[in-house]
Design an enzyme around this catalytic site. Structure first.
Site, PDB file in Angstrom:
ATOM      1  N   GLU A  18     -39.868 -26.462   1.482  1.00  0.00           N
ATOM      2  CA  GLU A  18     -40.234 -27.800   1.959  1.00  0.00           C
ATOM      3  C   GLU A  18     -41.558 -28.279   1.360  1.00  0.00           C
ATOM      4  OE1 GLU A  18     -42.300 -28.284   5.598  1.00  0.00           O
ATOM      5  OE2 GLU A  18     -41.835 -26.260   6.280  1.00  0.00           O
ATOM      6  N   LYS A 150     -43.105 -23.161  15.229  1.00  0.00           N
ATOM      7  CA  LYS A 150     -44.525 -23.507  15.159  1.00  0.00           C
ATOM      8  C   LYS A 150     -45.259 -22.970  16.385  1.00  0.00           C
ATOM      9  CE  LYS A 150     -44.254 -28.077  14.430  1.00  0.00           C
ATOM     10  NZ  LYS A 150     -44.543 -29.437  13.904  1.00  0.00           N
TER      11      LYS A 150
HETATM   12  N1  PSU Z   1     -45.176 -25.208  10.588  1.00  0.00           N
HETATM   13  C1  PSU Z   1     -46.452 -25.165  10.153  1.00  0.00           C
HETATM   14  N2  PSU Z   1     -46.953 -26.255   9.519  1.00  0.00           N
HETATM   15  C2  PSU Z   1     -46.208 -27.386   9.338  1.00  0.00           C
HETATM   16  C3  PSU Z   1     -44.856 -27.418   9.782  1.00  0.00           C
HETATM   17  C4  PSU Z   1     -44.407 -26.295  10.413  1.00  0.00           C
HETATM   18  O1  PSU Z   1     -47.144 -24.169  10.328  1.00  0.00           O
HETATM   19  O2  PSU Z   1     -46.725 -28.351   8.765  1.00  0.00           O
HETATM   20  C5  PSU Z   1     -44.011 -28.643   9.578  1.00  0.00           C
HETATM   21  C6  PSU Z   1     -42.627 -28.279   9.035  1.00  0.00           C
HETATM   22  O3  PSU Z   1     -42.369 -29.139   7.944  1.00  0.00           O
HETATM   23  C7  PSU Z   1     -41.689 -28.592  10.173  1.00  0.00           C
HETATM   24  C8  PSU Z   1     -42.391 -29.753  10.774  1.00  0.00           C
HETATM   25  O4  PSU Z   1     -40.398 -28.915   9.755  1.00  0.00           O
HETATM   26  O5  PSU Z   1     -43.742 -29.323  10.804  1.00  0.00           O
HETATM   27  C9  PSU Z   1     -41.852 -30.141  12.134  1.00  0.00           C
HETATM   28  O6  PSU Z   1     -42.479 -31.309  12.525  1.00  0.00           O
HETATM   29  P1  PSU Z   1     -41.977 -32.107  13.825  1.00  0.00           P
HETATM   30  O7  PSU Z   1     -42.322 -31.248  14.970  1.00  0.00           O
HETATM   31  O8  PSU Z   1     -42.771 -33.387  13.787  1.00  0.00           O
HETATM   32  O9  PSU Z   1     -40.511 -32.310  13.640  1.00  0.00           O
END
Ligand code: PSU
Ligand code: MN
Length: 290
Positions: A18, A150
């Protein structure tokens, strides 16, 4: 509209990576290095990396190093719903796990590596924030290697929702879901696997019976077990400073990186690389069997 790099098109084992992590997960300049290291680790695992993002009106599968350098903090964060708009508006679009999986599905890529999957935010339903990563994973026949979800999320709630969505959560040599920085203390996985080869076999069988995505949790080699209080402090600070929605993750990550004296940043970098390596090995093992 989807441009697939020649190397990716010709490869038999491909791992998608990603770009949100690159643009928004690390301080300026650091993210690109993390992205390049992930690519090297996928290669070390025997596979071909395909870093995905939106550039100049195209969805690119297999960004070059120069293209990768354009994914800085000014890039738009692109989930599954945002891909078409980013193409039409010629945005620099950094794809999340969900956005990357949507492209992987269109391009026929079955493996992906990242740091942590998105999921259910703490305090649900206030805010009612559940990542689009989950819905997209449920409908994409791909295996995602991560250190769990996360760190700032409600991990048990996310595990429950993954079960509801029919997504297997495999543990790589562990019985519990890794907690991103910490290796232990998470909810139970749905099954444990002992090798890349076994993960590849489970994924193939899952897809043969019409299944969608799988999550493989790999505990970090050098876990940090004292970060939870900092995460709670970071979430309180985000609340106090009225930080919401998409801005929460970058805010929390930079808070942790700062307050831990850089320890979380190093750990984050290392676990992304470890996940990329394992995903490369699984993709390679899978292609050897087909
Ligand atoms: N985990 C991390 N850093 C990030 C992300 C995940 O340590 O930046 C990112 C990934 O791209 C994941 C996204 O898909 O956060 C999810 O964001 P949201 O909760 O807004 O869907
Ligand atoms: Mn969200």
């Amino acid at each position: 509209m989807i441009r697939i790099a020649d190397e990716v098109r010709e490869a038999t084992a491909v791992v998608a990576l990603e770009t949100t992590l690159i643009a928004h997960g690390f301080p300026p300049g650091e993210g690109v290095e993390v992205g390049l290291e992930s690519e090297r680790q996928v290669r070390a695992g025997g596979a071909t990396p395909a870093t995905i993002g939106v550039l100049d009106g195209e969805i690119v599968v297999g960004l070059t190093e120069d293209e990768l350098a354009r994914f800085d903090a000014s890039a738009r964060k692109i989930g599954p719903r945002d891909l078409a708009v980013a193409v039409e508006q010629r945005a620099v679009g950094a794809t999340t796990v969900g956005g990357t999986l949507a492209v992987a599905r269109a391009a026929g890529i079955s493996f992906m590596a990242t740091g942590g999957l998105g999921g259910v935010h703490r305090g649900f339903p206030d805010p009612p924030d559940v990542s689009a990563d989950l819905g997209q994973l449920a409908k994409t026949p791909a295996l995602v290697v991560s250190a769990g979800v996360k760190s700032l999320l409600d991990v048990p709630a996310t595990a429950e929702l993954l079960e509801t969505l029919g997504v297997p959560v495999l543990g790589f040599r562990t019985d519990t879901m890794p907690l991103f920085y910490a290796a232990a203390g998470g909810p139970p996985v749905s099954a444990r696997v002992e090798s890349a080869e076994e993960a590849a076999r489970v994924a193939r069988t899952h897809w043969q019976i019409g299944g969608g995505g799988l999550l493989l949790g790999r505990p970090p080699d050098e876990p940090l077990d004292d970060i939870e209080p900092l995460i709670e402090a970071a979430l309180r600070a985000a609340h106090d400073e009225d930080v919401h929605g998409q801005a929460v993750t970058p805010f929390v990550l930079s808070y942790l990186h700062r307050e831990s004296g850089g320890r979380t940043q190093r750990a984050n970098k290392d676990l992304v690389a470890q996940n990329a390596r394992l995903a490369g090995e699984i993709a390679t093992s899978s292609s050897a069997r087909s």
